[in-house]
Design a protein around this motif. Structure first.
Motif, PDB file in Angstrom:
ATOM      1  N   CYS A  75      53.879  41.918  36.252  1.00 59.47           N
ATOM      2  CA  CYS A  75      52.718  42.735  36.596  1.00 59.47           C
ATOM      3  C   CYS A  75      52.431  43.817  35.580  1.00 59.47           C
ATOM      4  N   PRO A 120      48.588  40.397  37.896  1.00 54.92           N
ATOM      5  CA  PRO A 120      48.184  38.998  37.744  1.00 54.92           C
ATOM      6  C   PRO A 120      47.191  38.560  38.823  1.00 54.92           C
ATOM      7  N   VAL A 121      46.260  37.718  38.425  1.00 50.20           N
ATOM      8  CA  VAL A 121      45.184  37.280  39.315  1.00 50.20           C
ATOM      9  C   VAL A 121      45.742  36.600  40.560  1.00 50.20           C
ATOM     10  N   GLU A 122      46.819  35.811  40.405  1.00 47.23           N
ATOM     11  CA  GLU A 122      47.356  35.099  41.567  1.00 47.23           C
ATOM     12  C   GLU A 122      47.873  36.055  42.633  1.00 47.23           C
ATOM     13  N   ILE A 123      48.403  37.216  42.207  1.00 45.59           N
ATOM     14  CA  ILE A 123      48.857  38.206  43.187  1.00 45.59           C
ATOM     15  C   ILE A 123      47.650  38.871  43.845  1.00 45.59           C
ATOM     16  N   GLN A 124      46.616  39.164  43.071  1.00 44.10           N
ATOM     17  CA  GLN A 124      45.391  39.717  43.636  1.00 44.10           C
ATOM     18  C   GLN A 124      44.825  38.784  44.702  1.00 44.10           C
ATOM     19  N   GLN A 125      44.787  37.514  44.396  1.00 46.72           N
ATOM     20  CA  GLN A 125      44.239  36.536  45.352  1.00 46.72           C
ATOM     21  C   GLN A 125      45.094  36.464  46.610  1.00 46.72           C
ATOM     22  N   ALA A 126      46.402  36.537  46.455  1.00 44.44           N
ATOM     23  CA  ALA A 126      47.292  36.503  47.617  1.00 44.44           C
ATOM     24  C   ALA A 126      47.063  37.725  48.508  1.00 44.44           C
ATOM     25  N   LYS A 164      43.914  37.224  50.531  1.00 45.12           N
ATOM     26  CA  LYS A 164      44.134  36.298  51.643  1.00 45.12           C
ATOM     27  C   LYS A 164      44.784  36.996  52.833  1.00 45.12           C
TER      28      LYS A 164
END
Length: 563
Positions: free
Chosen positions: A11, A514-520, A523
């Protein structure tokens, strides 16, 4: 634990390379390794090191930084504002010195209400926005308690700097430009920061503050008496009377430093000392960490941990809005920092989704204003056992925008930190109850969070931050990563930050995440607001028997880009 540390490290890729830079201009250790200082400005740190060369200890160094920042970083702090000082002296005493601004004796509950509604401009700009400054008195108190030099010794280097002048940094130039219209309303302010056409001075031009130099020299010669009983107080009283203010020279004469009892808590095997009300920092840093400690932090994936941190912040800031105020005027339940209370909150938090049933109102908030950096933090320590954490402020950029003619001193707008009206947001989007209502001689609530960390009864870290309400979240996250995850403080400070203050119900996230953590996180129900960079922390850590000072990597990076 190691797996989680590695997961979190992704991060901070955008920042950590810069965090590992020496940053020697901002954070320095004396040649003999005995004294360390970290500040937000290289010139202030340089002056501190000069004071150390003359025989000063960490206390002397920290005070010299505070006065220097009033010259080079006057949009954030200075003697026209206030401060909280947390110090562990060489003799083992741990003291909380309250130099917070105080409302004038003529202040009233509804002084900012116009036609039934709070007028925010009255508490942010001009004469009515000013509280009685406490920094000079508090710094003098600290000097007498633990300094080796005299007050004169630590002030005069900054007087010389003010008179000689210094190149305006890009950051200061930006603040001048952003506040030029309001600075122009006050001739003495415009004469310092604007040109003859009321345009802001450009970056890298020389800023001289000869009136401020005169004021500093008068304080160096006469001590705090000049400021609170002498010409400064009288000039301020006369200007206020002529410009619709209620501050008087008697208010200055009546100002008193308060000695408070620190908030003490435990986390990850360490003992933490925080600042008590009228700061909310000590209570809520402890509260948030207590909540986090109810979960198996090492077993959580990065997105789950960020979610948990955000939820803990949300509950803490909701309590802040309802309960916190000046403890001399309102009963603040210190059980907010109790681990049993944290257990009751933890039971309400789901790791799968956000908690929706926390209600205290939701006024409109100026997000841009909220996330601007204000205030400044100073960290200093020495091998004799003096550990200092000072957070100082004039509140928003250039405070009230008022400079009393002939003094060069920017006066604060700390009255905006009161709850002008229940449910009405201040400049940082924070709301409050009657616990933080305006009252004569009362001190407004603050988010400043100077913190000292101990292990086995010995100091191992001093830290704090600037950035409005994000001060609390910055300190929490630095402590979490450094104490629970055993990260070096420079790496802990470089992790992508988040901030959730309950109102507005938005999760601020740095772009480095990271974008994947933002998306999580989305959700799980978080309303994300991506922010380029958040806050400015300073810290010193005792590591392998050596003092390691660390200045905010974000500030260093931003200044490198602008220069």
């Amino acid at each position: 634990m190691k797996k989680i540390v590695l997961a979190l490290s992704v991060c901070c890729i955008a920042l950590v390379a810069h965090a590992e830079l020496p940053g020697a201009d901002y954070a320095q250790v004396s040649p003999d390794g005995k004294v360390a200082v970290a500040s937000v400005n290289p010139e202030a740190t340089r002056i501190a090191m000069e004071v150390v060369k003359r025989g000063g200890n960490a206390v002397d160094a920290a005070i010299s930084v505070a006065f220097a920042l009033g010259v080079v970083d006057g949009h954030n702090s200075g003697i026209g504002g206030g401060c909280f000082i947390l110090v562990r002296l060489a003799d083992g005493r741990i003291l909380a010195i309250d130099g917070r601004e105080m409302a004038p004796a003529a202040a009233t509950r509804d002084m900012y209400i116009v036609n039934g509604k709070a007028d925010p401009e009255l508490s942010r700009t001009g004469a009515l926005a000013v509280g009685i400054p406490g920094s000079v008195a508090a710094l003098d108190k600290l000097q007498k308690l633990g300094g080796k030099l005299t007050f004169r010794d630590v002030i005069l280097p900054s007087a010389e700097l003010a008179e000689k002048g210094f190149p305006i940094s890009p950051a200061l130039a930006e603040r001048m430009a952003a506040t030029a219209d309001n600075l122009a309303k006050f001739p003495a302010s415009a004469a310092i920061y604007l040109d003859k056409n009321n345009q802001p001075l450009p970056a890298f031009s020389i800023l001289q503050q000869k009136d401020l130099a005169v004021t500093y020299r008068a304080i160096a010669k006469q001590g705090p008496r000049y400021f609170y009983h002498g010409d400064f107080a009288k000039k301020t009283g006369r200007w206020m009377a002529a410009n619709g203010g209620v501050v008087t020279d008697k208010d200055f004469a009546n100002y008193q430093v308060k000695m408070r009892k620190p908030i003490v808590s435990e986390f990850a095997g360490y003992t933490l000392y925080g600042f008590p009300p009228p700061s909310s920092g000590g209570v809520h840093v402890a509260q948030i960490l207590n909540i986090l400690e109810q979960f198996d932090l090492d077993a959580l994936a990065p997105a789950e941990r960020y979610h948990l941190i955000a939820e803990a912040m949300k509950f803490a800031f909701a309590d802040r809005a309802h309960w916190l105020g000046d403890s001399d005027f309102t009963k603040v339940p210190l059980s907010l920092a109790d681990k049993r209370y944290a257990q009751t909150i933890a039971k309400k938090i789901s790791l799968e989704k956000t908690t929706a049933d926390i209600a205290h109102g939701n006024p409109d908030v100026d997000i841009q204003h909220l996330m601007n950096k204000h205030t400044t933090h100073i960290a200093a320590a020495d091998m004799d056992g003096n550990w200092v954490a000072i957070t100082s402020t004039v509140n928003t950029s250039f405070g009230s925008k008022v400079v009393i003619p002939g003094t060069g001193v920017v006066l604060n707008n700390q009255m905006d930190d009161f709850s002008a009206q229940v449910g009405a947001a201040n400049a940082f989007g924070l709301v409050g109850s009657d616990a933080n209502a305006v009252a004569a001689k009362k001190r407004p609530l603050s988010s400043m969070s100077p913190t000292l960390v101990f292990k086995n009864n010995e100091p191992v870290m001093t830290l704090g931050a600037a950035g409005g309400p994000t001060i609390i979240s910055q300190v929490v996250q630095t402590l979490l990563y450094s104490l629970n995850d055993s990260m070096p403080v420079e790496k802990a400070m470089a992790q992508a930050r988040i901030h959730q203050q309950w109102n507005p119900n938005v999760l601020f996230v740095e772009a480095a995440m990271p974008v994947e953590i933002q998306q999580a996180l989305q959700k799980k129900g978080h309303d994300l607001k991506i922010w380029p960079s958040m806050g400015a922390s300073q810290a010193i850590q005792l590591r392998d028997g050596k003092l390691v000072p660390v200045a905010e990597p974000r500030v260093i990076l931003q200044n490198q880009k602008k220069n």
